[in-house]
Design an enzyme around this catalytic site. Structure first.
Site, mmCIF file in Angstrom:
data_model
loop_
_atom_site.group_PDB
_atom_site.id
_atom_site.type_symbol
_atom_site.label_atom_id
_atom_site.label_comp_id
_atom_site.label_asym_id
_atom_site.label_seq_id
_atom_site.Cartn_x
_atom_site.Cartn_y
_atom_site.Cartn_z
ATOM 1 N N HIS A 11 47.765 48.096 76.709
ATOM 2 C CA HIS A 11 46.840 46.965 76.749
ATOM 3 C C HIS A 11 47.550 45.641 76.457
ATOM 4 O O HIS A 11 48.672 45.619 75.939
ATOM 5 C CB HIS A 11 45.716 47.164 75.726
ATOM 6 C CG HIS A 11 46.228 47.255 74.315
ATOM 7 N ND1 HIS A 11 46.571 46.158 73.561
ATOM 8 C CD2 HIS A 11 46.482 48.335 73.528
ATOM 9 C CE1 HIS A 11 46.992 46.538 72.381
ATOM 10 N NE2 HIS A 11 46.963 47.867 72.331
ATOM 11 N N GLU A 85 44.558 54.969 70.553
ATOM 12 C CA GLU A 85 45.709 54.913 69.659
ATOM 13 C C GLU A 85 45.503 55.903 68.517
ATOM 14 O O GLU A 85 44.389 56.391 68.272
ATOM 15 C CB GLU A 85 45.863 53.482 69.127
ATOM 16 C CG GLU A 85 47.061 53.239 68.232
ATOM 17 C CD GLU A 85 48.377 53.563 68.926
ATOM 18 O OE1 GLU A 85 48.723 54.772 68.950
ATOM 19 O OE2 GLU A 85 49.043 52.648 69.409
#
Length: 208
Positions: A11, A85
Protein backbone atom coordinates in the site's frame (compact mmCIF):
# COMPACT_ATOMS: atom_id res chain seq x y z
CA UNK A 1 1.86 -26.21 -17.84
CA UNK A 2 -0.36 -23.74 -16.02
CA UNK A 3 1.44 -20.74 -14.50
CA UNK A 4 -0.35 -18.47 -12.03
CA UNK A 5 1.17 -15.03 -11.60
CA UNK A 6 0.85 -12.89 -8.47
CA UNK A 7 1.70 -9.20 -8.22
CA UNK A 8 2.19 -8.42 -4.53
CA UNK A 9 1.91 -4.67 -4.06
CA UNK A 10 2.45 -2.79 -0.84
CA UNK A 11 0.00 0.00 0.00
CA UNK A 12 0.93 3.69 -0.22
CA UNK A 13 2.32 5.72 2.65
CA UNK A 14 0.32 6.60 5.77
CA UNK A 15 1.05 9.13 8.50
CA UNK A 16 2.14 6.28 10.76
CA UNK A 17 4.55 5.04 8.08
CA UNK A 18 6.00 8.53 7.89
CA UNK A 19 6.42 8.61 11.67
CA UNK A 20 7.79 5.01 11.65
CA UNK A 21 5.07 3.72 13.95
CA UNK A 22 3.92 0.11 13.95
CA UNK A 23 0.49 -0.17 12.34
CA UNK A 24 -0.36 -3.85 12.25
CA UNK A 25 -4.15 -4.16 12.20
CA UNK A 26 -4.72 -0.52 13.19
CA UNK A 27 -6.72 0.94 10.30
CA UNK A 28 -4.78 4.02 9.21
CA UNK A 29 -5.67 5.65 5.85
CA UNK A 30 -3.24 6.80 3.18
CA UNK A 31 -1.81 10.29 3.57
CA UNK A 32 -1.35 12.72 0.69
CA UNK A 33 1.98 11.19 -0.30
CA UNK A 34 0.47 7.73 -0.16
CA UNK A 35 -2.33 8.69 -2.52
CA UNK A 36 0.21 10.08 -5.00
CA UNK A 37 2.21 6.87 -4.75
CA UNK A 38 -0.94 4.81 -5.33
CA UNK A 39 -1.71 6.82 -8.47
CA UNK A 40 1.82 6.20 -9.74
CA UNK A 41 1.72 2.42 -9.31
CA UNK A 42 -1.76 2.44 -10.83
CA UNK A 43 -0.51 4.22 -13.94
CA UNK A 44 2.47 1.90 -14.17
CA UNK A 45 0.22 -1.19 -14.10
CA UNK A 46 -2.28 0.28 -16.56
CA UNK A 47 -1.11 -1.94 -19.42
CA UNK A 48 -0.34 -5.02 -17.31
CA UNK A 49 -2.90 -7.78 -17.95
CA UNK A 50 -4.46 -8.48 -14.57
CA UNK A 51 -7.42 -10.83 -14.30
CA UNK A 52 -8.31 -10.50 -10.63
CA UNK A 53 -7.73 -8.04 -7.80
CA UNK A 54 -7.55 -8.81 -4.09
CA UNK A 55 -6.58 -6.62 -1.16
CA UNK A 56 -6.25 -6.58 2.57
CA UNK A 57 -9.44 -5.25 4.14
CA UNK A 58 -7.57 -2.35 5.79
CA UNK A 59 -8.10 1.19 4.46
CA UNK A 60 -4.54 1.78 3.28
CA UNK A 61 -4.59 -1.30 1.07
CA UNK A 62 -8.14 -0.81 -0.17
CA UNK A 63 -7.50 2.79 -1.27
CA UNK A 64 -4.34 1.74 -3.11
CA UNK A 65 -6.31 -0.99 -4.88
CA UNK A 66 -9.06 1.46 -5.83
CA UNK A 67 -6.53 3.60 -7.67
CA UNK A 68 -5.13 0.61 -9.55
CA UNK A 69 -8.47 -0.71 -10.84
CA UNK A 70 -9.31 2.68 -12.36
CA UNK A 71 -7.12 1.53 -15.26
CA UNK A 72 -8.71 -1.92 -15.39
CA UNK A 73 -12.37 -1.18 -16.11
CA UNK A 74 -13.03 -0.83 -12.38
CA UNK A 75 -12.86 -4.56 -11.87
CA UNK A 76 -14.04 -5.61 -8.40
CA UNK A 77 -11.50 -5.74 -5.60
CA UNK A 78 -12.18 -8.68 -3.29
CA UNK A 79 -11.08 -8.10 0.29
CA UNK A 80 -9.39 -10.76 2.36
CA UNK A 81 -8.40 -10.56 6.02
CA UNK A 82 -5.75 -13.16 5.25
CA UNK A 83 -3.75 -10.46 3.43
CA UNK A 84 -3.61 -8.14 6.46
CA UNK A 85 -0.37 -7.05 8.05
CA UNK A 86 0.79 -8.93 11.12
CA UNK A 87 -1.09 -7.95 14.26
CA UNK A 88 1.27 -6.26 16.71
CA UNK A 89 -1.12 -6.09 19.66
CA UNK A 90 0.08 -3.72 22.40
CA UNK A 91 2.90 -2.47 20.19
CA UNK A 92 0.66 -0.90 17.55
CA UNK A 93 1.10 2.86 17.53
CA UNK A 94 4.61 2.65 18.98
CA UNK A 95 7.81 3.70 17.24
CA UNK A 96 10.33 0.84 16.99
CA UNK A 97 12.70 2.84 19.21
CA UNK A 98 10.13 2.89 22.03
CA UNK A 99 9.80 -0.88 22.29
CA UNK A 100 13.14 -1.67 24.01
CA UNK A 101 12.34 0.97 26.63
CA UNK A 102 8.79 -0.14 27.29
CA UNK A 103 9.49 -3.88 26.94
CA UNK A 104 13.05 -4.46 28.21
CA UNK A 105 14.77 -7.46 26.69
CA UNK A 106 12.55 -7.63 23.64
CA UNK A 107 14.41 -5.28 21.28
CA UNK A 108 12.69 -4.87 17.94
CA UNK A 109 10.75 -8.05 18.55
CA UNK A 110 10.30 -9.05 14.91
CA UNK A 111 10.51 -12.82 15.62
CA UNK A 112 8.20 -12.61 18.64
CA UNK A 113 4.61 -13.64 18.84
CA UNK A 114 2.09 -14.95 21.29
CA UNK A 115 2.83 -12.29 23.90
CA UNK A 116 1.43 -8.76 24.26
CA UNK A 117 -1.29 -9.70 21.74
CA UNK A 118 1.28 -10.07 18.93
CA UNK A 119 0.42 -12.53 16.17
CA UNK A 120 3.10 -15.14 15.61
CA UNK A 121 5.16 -14.77 12.47
CA UNK A 122 4.29 -18.33 11.46
CA UNK A 123 0.55 -17.65 11.82
CA UNK A 124 0.82 -14.68 9.45
CA UNK A 125 2.72 -16.79 6.91
CA UNK A 126 0.28 -19.67 7.19
CA UNK A 127 -2.86 -17.58 6.70
CA UNK A 128 -1.27 -15.83 3.74
CA UNK A 129 -0.01 -18.99 2.05
CA UNK A 130 -3.33 -20.73 2.63
CA UNK A 131 -5.13 -17.93 0.79
CA UNK A 132 -2.59 -17.90 -2.05
CA UNK A 133 -3.03 -21.66 -2.45
CA UNK A 134 -6.78 -21.16 -2.61
CA UNK A 135 -6.36 -18.57 -5.36
CA UNK A 136 -4.08 -20.88 -7.37
CA UNK A 137 -6.95 -23.36 -7.44
CA UNK A 138 -9.56 -20.72 -8.21
CA UNK A 139 -7.61 -18.85 -10.91
CA UNK A 140 -5.11 -21.20 -12.59
CA UNK A 141 -3.02 -19.74 -15.39
CA UNK A 142 -4.15 -16.19 -14.60
CA UNK A 143 -2.65 -12.93 -13.33
CA UNK A 144 -3.67 -11.78 -9.85
CA UNK A 145 -2.86 -8.51 -8.09
CA UNK A 146 -2.77 -8.54 -4.29
CA UNK A 147 -2.50 -5.22 -2.50
CA UNK A 148 -1.16 -5.87 0.97
CA UNK A 149 1.49 -4.83 3.51
CA UNK A 150 5.27 -4.78 3.79
CA UNK A 151 5.72 -7.25 6.60
CA UNK A 152 3.20 -9.64 5.08
CA UNK A 153 4.80 -9.56 1.62
CA UNK A 154 8.25 -10.09 3.11
CA UNK A 155 7.02 -13.11 5.06
CA UNK A 156 5.73 -14.74 1.86
CA UNK A 157 8.97 -14.00 -0.01
CA UNK A 158 10.91 -15.48 2.91
CA UNK A 159 8.81 -18.65 2.89
CA UNK A 160 8.91 -19.40 -0.83
CA UNK A 161 12.64 -18.60 -1.11
CA UNK A 162 13.60 -20.74 1.90
CA UNK A 163 14.92 -17.62 3.62
CA UNK A 164 17.14 -16.35 0.81
CA UNK A 165 15.12 -13.13 0.59
CA UNK A 166 12.29 -11.58 2.56
CA UNK A 167 12.05 -10.87 6.27
CA UNK A 168 15.30 -9.56 7.71
CA UNK A 169 16.90 -9.25 4.27
CA UNK A 170 14.58 -7.23 2.04
CA UNK A 171 12.92 -3.85 2.46
CA UNK A 172 9.48 -3.56 0.91
CA UNK A 173 8.80 0.11 0.22
CA UNK A 174 5.41 1.76 -0.19
CA UNK A 175 3.71 0.72 -3.46
CA UNK A 176 6.65 -1.48 -4.46
CA UNK A 177 5.92 -4.21 -6.97
CA UNK A 178 6.83 -7.82 -6.20
CA UNK A 179 6.16 -10.40 -8.91
CA UNK A 180 6.04 -14.12 -8.10
CA UNK A 181 4.58 -17.11 -9.93
CA UNK A 182 3.53 -20.69 -9.26
CA UNK A 183 3.86 -23.62 -11.64
CA UNK A 184 3.61 -27.34 -10.98
CA UNK A 185 4.38 -27.14 -7.26
CA UNK A 186 7.22 -24.64 -7.64
CA UNK A 187 7.36 -20.95 -6.77
CA UNK A 188 9.51 -18.48 -8.69
CA UNK A 189 10.41 -14.92 -7.67
CA UNK A 190 10.78 -12.53 -10.60
CA UNK A 191 10.80 -9.04 -9.06
CA UNK A 192 11.34 -7.72 -5.53
CA UNK A 193 10.71 -4.19 -4.25
CA UNK A 194 10.49 -2.63 -7.72
CA UNK A 195 9.84 1.10 -7.25
CA UNK A 196 10.70 2.35 -10.73
CA UNK A 197 7.40 4.27 -10.82
CA UNK A 198 8.36 6.45 -7.85
CA UNK A 199 10.44 9.57 -7.80
CA UNK A 200 13.67 9.34 -5.81
CA UNK A 201 12.34 11.33 -2.86
CA UNK A 202 9.42 8.96 -2.42
CA UNK A 203 11.55 5.82 -1.95
CA UNK A 204 12.18 6.55 1.68
CA UNK A 205 9.92 4.60 3.99
CA UNK A 206 10.44 1.08 5.29
CA UNK A 207 7.90 1.09 8.14
CA UNK A 208 5.05 -1.39 8.41
Amino acid sequence: MKVTHFYLIRHGETDWNHLKKLQGHTDIPLNESGIKQAKRIAKRLATTPIDHFYSSDLKRAKRTAQEIVRYHDLKPVLQAEEFRERCYGEWEGLHWDQIPKLYPGYGGGRPLGGEFGIETYEAMQQRGMSKLTELIGAHPNQHIAIISHGGFINSILHLISDGEVGTGKTKILNTSLNHISYEAGKWDIHTINDCAHLEFGEKKNDGL
